[in-house]
Scaffold this motif. Structure first.
Motif, short mmCIF file in Angstrom:
data_model
loop_
_atom_site.label_atom_id
_atom_site.label_comp_id
_atom_site.label_asym_id
_atom_site.label_seq_id
_atom_site.Cartn_x
_atom_site.Cartn_y
_atom_site.Cartn_z
N ILE A 1 5.39 9.57 3.21
CA ILE A 1 4.16 8.85 3.00
C ILE A 1 3.64 8.27 4.31
O ILE A 1 2.44 8.30 4.60
CB ILE A 1 4.35 7.73 1.96
CG1 ILE A 1 4.72 8.34 0.61
CG2 ILE A 1 3.09 6.89 1.83
CD1 ILE A 1 3.68 9.27 0.03
N ASP B 1 0.83 -1.20 0.00
CA ASP B 1 0.00 0.00 0.00
C ASP B 1 0.86 1.25 0.00
O ASP B 1 0.56 2.25 -0.67
CB ASP B 1 -0.92 -0.02 1.23
CG ASP B 1 -1.94 1.10 1.22
OD1 ASP B 1 -2.60 1.28 0.19
OD2 ASP B 1 -2.07 1.79 2.24
N LEU B 2 1.95 1.20 0.75
CA LEU B 2 2.88 2.33 0.80
C LEU B 2 3.48 2.62 -0.57
O LEU B 2 3.50 3.76 -1.04
CB LEU B 2 3.98 2.03 1.81
CG LEU B 2 5.09 3.07 1.98
CD1 LEU B 2 4.55 4.34 2.60
CD2 LEU B 2 6.22 2.50 2.82
N GLN C 1 0.07 8.73 6.39
CA GLN C 1 -0.79 7.60 6.67
C GLN C 1 -1.14 7.45 8.15
O GLN C 1 -2.03 6.70 8.50
CB GLN C 1 -0.13 6.29 6.22
CG GLN C 1 -0.13 6.12 4.72
CD GLN C 1 0.02 4.66 4.35
OE1 GLN C 1 0.46 3.85 5.13
NE2 GLN C 1 -0.35 4.33 3.14
N ARG D 1 -4.73 7.40 9.10
CA ARG D 1 -5.65 6.49 8.43
C ARG D 1 -6.19 5.41 9.37
O ARG D 1 -7.30 4.95 9.23
CB ARG D 1 -4.96 5.82 7.23
CG ARG D 1 -4.62 6.79 6.14
CD ARG D 1 -3.96 6.08 4.98
NE ARG D 1 -4.86 5.02 4.46
CZ ARG D 1 -4.45 4.07 3.64
NH1 ARG D 1 -3.19 4.02 3.29
NH2 ARG D 1 -5.28 3.18 3.19
N ASP E 1 2.34 1.83 -3.45
CA ASP E 1 1.31 2.28 -4.39
C ASP E 1 1.09 3.79 -4.31
O ASP E 1 0.60 4.40 -5.27
CB ASP E 1 -0.01 1.55 -4.13
CG ASP E 1 -0.02 0.14 -4.69
OD1 ASP E 1 0.84 -0.16 -5.55
OD2 ASP E 1 -0.88 -0.66 -4.27
N GLN E 2 1.43 4.39 -3.18
CA GLN E 2 1.21 5.82 -2.99
C GLN E 2 2.42 6.68 -3.37
O GLN E 2 2.35 7.90 -3.31
CB GLN E 2 0.81 6.10 -1.54
CG GLN E 2 -0.51 5.45 -1.16
CD GLN E 2 -0.92 5.81 0.24
OE1 GLN E 2 -1.02 6.99 0.59
NE2 GLN E 2 -1.15 4.81 1.07
N SER F 1 5.00 7.79 -6.26
CA SER F 1 5.16 7.77 -7.72
C SER F 1 6.61 7.44 -8.08
O SER F 1 7.54 7.78 -7.35
CB SER F 1 4.79 9.13 -8.32
OG SER F 1 5.73 10.11 -7.93
#
Length: 298
Positions: free
Chosen positions: A285, A253-254, A289, A292, A256-257, A259
């Motif tokens: 990042i 998930d990390l 998070q 979250r 994916d965030q 670029s």
């Protein structure tokens, strides 16, 4: 054959359970590298997660702790000189407290706190208080999450009287929580609830493990730990598979965030040593998070 210079994300795990977990999150599996540095004995898995090219290494079978992790990290950096982000993803022992409701299957991420780095080394030595993928990696039943009172020492006949301090919340069974703070590392496994509680109270430690402190000087990384036990005498392997999966899911998930262009803008890890303690991109990042709360493994 794959070019080592194509890989910008380094990922280290310690045991085969963790290695299997990360492979479940690879979108592509690549061929072996065209070449590696002389005397590099690491066994690498290459692949792609989202838009990132990732190189994965696991510690030699039966070799754990700070020295082994440092050796694997050094060899990885020599063979893959273009790495920009580094992750150490594995299982660990939680340190639940009134302040931090840490449960089995949750994820702890190393984050600087109170002037300390995200990982610090303690030196208690080995303190011990007076099949199928789905079957092995699925979440154990809720009644198997037992947090014993600190004074209770494990009975080999499993007749322990216990108090489940953390309780169970069925609605959250598929949503392990993320916790951000200090991870304590040493060369030996901690199995002492009194030491756990002491460091949790004095240092606000959230998790205990065996490798991350040895990596920071050679492989500045973000430490991600899936909680598989409570660092006491009641340790068993029942939660290891699920905890390895939740840690790998968080790391996925990390990534994916982040670029690829942001990763490319980072300096090579080899250029940052020894002045840097964590990848700036990863830390940014993670900071975002923290609010979250819950993670999913879907």
């Amino acid at each position: 054959m794959s070019s080592p210079r194509a890989y910008t994300v380094g990922w280290i795990c310690a045991i085969s359970t963790e290695h299997v977990a990360v492979q479940a999150f690879l979108d592509e599996i690549h061929e072996e590298p065209e070449y590696v540095s002389p005397n590099d004995c690491n066994d690498y898995t290459l692949g792609k997660i989202g838009r990132h090219h990732v190189v994965i290494a696991v510690l030699p079978n039966g070799e754990y702790g700070i020295a082994s992790a440092a050796s694997v990290a050094r060899d990885m950096l020599h063979s893959f000189p273009n790495l920009r982000i580094s992750l150490m993803v594995r299982i660990g022992g939680g340190a639940p407290s009134v302040k931090h409701d840490i449960r089995l299957g949750d994820v702890v991420v190393s984050t600087p706190r109170y002037g300390n780095g995200g990982v610090f080394q303690y030196d208690f030595g080995k303190t011990i208080q007076d099949q199928r993928l789905r079957k092995r990696y699925q979440r154990p039943a809720p009644d198997r999450d037992r947090l014993y009172q600190s004074r209770v020492i494990h009975d080999l006949d499993n007749n322990c009287d216990y108090a489940v301090i953390c309780g169970n919340h069925p609605s959250d069974l598929d949503n392990p929580a993320g916790h951000y703070g200090l991870i304590a590392a040493a060369n030996k496994l901690i199995k002492d609830a009194s030491v756990r509680d002491k460091l949790a109270a004095e240092k606000d430690v959230l998790c205990f493990e065996m490798e991350a402190a040895g990596l920071m000087n050679y492989f500045p990384c973000l430490a991600i730990r899936g909680i598989c036990d409570y660092s006491d005498t009641h340790t068993n392997k029942e939660w290891q598979g699920y905890a390895a999966m939740t840690a790998a899911a968080y790391a996925r998930d990390l990534l994916d965030q982040i670029s690829p262009s942001r990763v490319g803008a980072e300096k090579k890890i080899s250029e940052l040593l020894p002045m840097y303690s964590i990848s700036a991109a990863s830390h940014a990042i993670v900071s975002a998070q923290e609010g979250r709360g819950l993670l999913t493994t879907d």
